[in-house]
Design a protein around this motif. Structure first.
Motif, short mmCIF file in Angstrom:
data_model
loop_
_atom_site.label_atom_id
_atom_site.label_comp_id
_atom_site.label_asym_id
_atom_site.label_seq_id
_atom_site.Cartn_x
_atom_site.Cartn_y
_atom_site.Cartn_z
N GLU A 146 -84.10 14.56 -56.32
CA GLU A 146 -84.74 15.84 -56.64
C GLU A 146 -83.76 16.85 -57.21
OE1 GLU A 146 -86.40 17.20 -52.98
OE2 GLU A 146 -87.90 15.60 -52.87
N LYS A 147 -82.52 16.77 -56.78
CA LYS A 147 -81.52 17.78 -57.14
C LYS A 147 -80.71 17.42 -58.39
CE LYS A 147 -82.22 20.53 -53.59
NZ LYS A 147 -82.63 21.94 -53.77
N LEU A 148 -81.00 16.28 -59.02
CA LEU A 148 -80.22 15.89 -60.20
C LEU A 148 -80.48 16.82 -61.38
CD1 LEU A 148 -80.50 11.97 -60.23
CD2 LEU A 148 -78.61 13.39 -59.40
N LYS A 149 -79.40 17.23 -62.02
CA LYS A 149 -79.45 18.05 -63.24
C LYS A 149 -78.53 17.41 -64.28
CE LYS A 149 -82.12 21.23 -61.46
NZ LYS A 149 -83.50 21.39 -61.92
N VAL A 150 -78.68 17.84 -65.53
CA VAL A 150 -77.91 17.23 -66.61
C VAL A 150 -77.34 18.29 -67.54
CG1 VAL A 150 -77.96 15.56 -68.51
CG2 VAL A 150 -79.45 15.21 -66.55
N HIS A 151 -76.05 18.17 -67.85
CA HIS A 151 -75.42 18.94 -68.92
C HIS A 151 -75.26 18.01 -70.12
CE1 HIS A 151 -74.58 22.45 -66.62
NE2 HIS A 151 -73.60 21.96 -65.89
N SER A 152 -75.28 18.58 -71.30
CA SER A 152 -75.05 17.82 -72.53
C SER A 152 -73.79 18.31 -73.20
CB SER A 152 -76.25 17.99 -73.48
OG SER A 152 -75.94 17.50 -74.75
N PHE A 153 -72.95 17.36 -73.64
CA PHE A 153 -71.73 17.69 -74.38
C PHE A 153 -71.70 16.89 -75.68
CE2 PHE A 153 -70.63 18.54 -69.95
CZ PHE A 153 -70.01 19.78 -70.05
N GLN A 154 -71.18 17.50 -76.72
CA GLN A 154 -71.16 16.85 -78.03
C GLN A 154 -70.00 15.88 -78.18
OE1 GLN A 154 -73.39 17.04 -80.38
NE2 GLN A 154 -74.67 18.70 -79.64
N CYS A 155 -68.89 16.12 -77.49
CA CYS A 155 -67.71 15.27 -77.69
C CYS A 155 -66.98 15.01 -76.38
CB CYS A 155 -66.76 15.89 -78.72
SG CYS A 155 -65.96 17.39 -78.15
N LEU A 156 -66.16 13.96 -76.39
CA LEU A 156 -65.45 13.55 -75.17
C LEU A 156 -64.42 14.59 -74.72
CD1 LEU A 156 -64.73 9.71 -75.42
CD2 LEU A 156 -65.97 10.92 -73.61
N ASP A 157 -63.84 15.32 -75.66
CA ASP A 157 -62.88 16.35 -75.27
C ASP A 157 -63.53 17.38 -74.36
OD1 ASP A 157 -60.84 15.17 -76.65
OD2 ASP A 157 -60.98 16.47 -78.41
N ASP A 158 -64.78 17.71 -74.66
CA ASP A 158 -65.49 18.68 -73.82
C ASP A 158 -65.82 18.07 -72.45
OD1 ASP A 158 -65.42 20.57 -75.81
OD2 ASP A 158 -67.40 20.06 -76.61
N VAL A 159 -66.14 16.77 -72.44
CA VAL A 159 -66.38 16.07 -71.18
C VAL A 159 -65.11 16.07 -70.33
CG1 VAL A 159 -66.99 13.87 -70.10
CG2 VAL A 159 -68.18 14.60 -72.16
N ASN A 160 -64.00 15.77 -70.97
CA ASN A 160 -62.71 15.74 -70.27
C ASN A 160 -62.42 17.10 -69.63
OD1 ASN A 160 -59.67 15.98 -70.01
ND2 ASN A 160 -59.81 13.86 -70.65
N LYS A 161 -62.63 18.15 -70.41
CA LYS A 161 -62.39 19.51 -69.91
C LYS A 161 -63.31 19.81 -68.72
CE LYS A 161 -61.98 24.26 -71.67
NZ LYS A 161 -62.95 24.99 -70.83
N TYR A 162 -64.57 19.45 -68.84
CA TYR A 162 -65.53 19.70 -67.77
C TYR A 162 -65.12 18.97 -66.49
CZ TYR A 162 -69.83 19.37 -65.02
OH TYR A 162 -70.74 19.41 -63.99
N TYR A 163 -64.76 17.69 -66.62
CA TYR A 163 -64.38 16.92 -65.44
C TYR A 163 -63.08 17.44 -64.83
CZ TYR A 163 -67.94 13.22 -65.53
OH TYR A 163 -69.12 12.52 -65.44
N MET A 164 -62.12 17.83 -65.66
CA MET A 164 -60.87 18.38 -65.12
C MET A 164 -61.12 19.66 -64.33
SD MET A 164 -58.36 16.33 -65.62
CE MET A 164 -57.00 17.40 -65.15
N GLU A 165 -62.13 20.40 -64.73
CA GLU A 165 -62.46 21.65 -64.02
C GLU A 165 -63.34 21.40 -62.80
OE1 GLU A 165 -64.28 23.95 -67.09
OE2 GLU A 165 -62.35 24.50 -68.03
N ASN A 166 -63.86 20.17 -62.67
CA ASN A 166 -64.78 19.86 -61.58
C ASN A 166 -64.40 18.56 -60.86
OD1 ASN A 166 -67.29 21.86 -61.86
ND2 ASN A 166 -66.63 21.30 -63.93
N THR A 167 -63.09 18.33 -60.70
CA THR A 167 -62.66 17.09 -60.04
C THR A 167 -63.16 17.02 -58.60
OG1 THR A 167 -60.54 18.13 -59.52
CG2 THR A 167 -60.62 16.70 -61.47
#
Length: 438
Positions: A146-167
């Motif tokens: 029920e609580k699943l949400k989704v973000h969309s990113f255009q490129c892997l660099d943005d994914v990398n940045k997101y994950y580094m900020e949310n380890t």
């Protein structure tokens, strides 16, 4: 920028839920999969697995972590250099590599609503407290979905940045499941279904282990069901295997038992790191010897091609296969020449051609790209399967014997599975203790 997707697109998560779990999620299986990416306090680059099940995710991620560290440090000295910053970096790098192989147009990062995703402090996700992490929140499959949400990113660099900020979210209770949903959402539910030749859930409904399709998805980016190269004709059906040489490899004890055939793409990856399958668990072997993945010599190629026409490992082929072998090796394959060679290589007219006779005729000076001796490391993420109950790499000295006769030892599954890759290998493990594949 992250883009929060409308609910219509998030509807695909329901399809992913069914693809993974089938019609019903068993609580005990879901609970075993509800863990984060935790690093061992004893081996700071080794992920720890709390219960059986999620090794289908953890072992490939660990393999990519080891590959990255071996490229950076060139040897096993990285074991003494790991700190929290490096842990986070190599974990995120591994996850992004796995996502990158999916060839996604966009990357859909699945996360939990903040009221169900309480961050866990960095101190809580390493060391002895790991066993208590699963009790941070009660496991509830319905509430999770029920609580699943989704973000969309255009490129892997943005994914990398997101994950580094949310380890901390990666290391929190549902970190592994969220990344699993992320990979399938990014690859695309229909593309994953199209790759797989089975209707079964990707997580076994009875035992909770990940399917071969799931393992292949995480190693190669494609959820194929089989592990041979390209396509195989089975009873008139063309069944899809591995598309190309993979970054990391895969070997399995099931090949020894002749339940499957592992192709050259998996046995000869780009880096000397292999996910290893027993009948119940996945572990990883690796080496700092780059020559283990050197390009094949002509004679090594010849042995591989010959053996592809010898699926039962008898070290001979039917004489009528000789022309196909020669053709595959770009050698002279005109019928008149082939008939002359058949008479020479099968002078007793038995209808078979021995591997040694073939090699002596066409490749008398055999060359090997593989060194005779090298160091092997082994990783098993289950603490209870390690020496003294602590997750840490186990190191051994491998030697490739000259003899064509391999020792078969049913009581040593480690040697058995290694021999599917190196038939004449022997390994002297540290402290004379053979590590466990289970």
């Amino acid at each position: 920028m992250a883009e929060t997707l409308p609910s219509a697109i998030e509807q695909e998560l329901l399809g992913i839920k069914h693809l993974l779990w089938g019609n019903e999620i068993k609580l005990d299986i879901f609970k075993r999969w509800s863990q984060g990416f935790y690093f061992s306090s004893n081996e700071k680059s080794a992920l720890e697995q709390t219960e059986g099940g999620p090794c289908a995710i953890i072992a490939p991620v660990e393999a990519f972590i080891i590959k990255s560290l071996l490229l950076e440090y060139k040897d096993l000295s990285f074991r003494d250099s790991i700190n929290l910053e490096i842990q986070n970096r190599v974990l995120v790098t591994a996850l992004c590599e796995i996502l990158g192989q999916c060839n996604a147009r966009k990357y859909y990062i699945v996360y939990l609503d903040s009221d169900n995703s309480e961050p866990i402090s960095e101190a809580e996700v390493t060391g002895p407290s790991i066993q208590s992490i699963n009790t941070v929140q009660a496991v509830d499959p319905a509430k999770f979905h029920e609580k699943l949400k989704v973000h969309s990113f255009q490129c892997l660099d943005d994914v990398n940045k997101y994950y580094m900020e949310n380890t901390s979210n990666l290391k929190a209770q549902y970190g592994i499941l969220l990344f699993l949903y992320t990979v399938i959402a990014s690859k695309g539910l229909e593309r994953v279904k199209a790759d797989s030749d089975t209707q079964d859930p990707l997580i076994d409904e009875t035992y909770g282990y990940g399917s071969q399709s799931l393992i292949n998805l995480f190693i190669t980016g494609r959820a194929t069901t089989y592990v041979w190269d390209h396509y195989e004709d089975v009873g008139g059906l063309k069944l899809k295997g591995i598309e190309k040489q993979s970054q990391i490899g895969f070997i399995t004890v099931m090949e020894y038992h002749r339940y499957c055939t592992v192709g050259s793409f998996y046995k000869n990856p780009m880096h000397p790191v292999w996910v290893v399958a027993s009948d119940t668990h996945l572990t990883v072997i690796f080496s700092d010897e780059r020559k283990l993945v050197s390009p094949e010599t002509k004679s090594e190629q010849a042995r591989r091609v010959f053996k592809s026409f010898d699926p039962h490992g008898n070290n001979f082929i039917s004489s009528d296969k000789l022309q196909d072998v020669l053709k595959n090796l770009d050698l002279v394959s005109e019928l008149e020449y082939v008939n002359i060679m058949k008479k020479k290589l099968d002078n007793e007219n038995l209808g078979i051609i021995l591997l040694n006779a073939f090699m002596d005729e066409f490749f008398p000076k055999e060359e090997s790209s593989t060194p005779d001796m090298f160091t092997l490391g082994h990783y098993n993420g289950l603490a209870r399967s390690n020496i003294n109950g602590h997750v840490q790499y186990h190191v051994g000295s491998a030697i490739l014997l000259e003899s064509d006769i391999k020792s078969v030892c049913e009581s040593n599954p480690m040697l058995t599975v290694l021999q599917t890759k190196w038939p004449n290998i022997e390994v002297n493990w540290c402290d004379n203790i053979t590590p466990s594949l289970n």
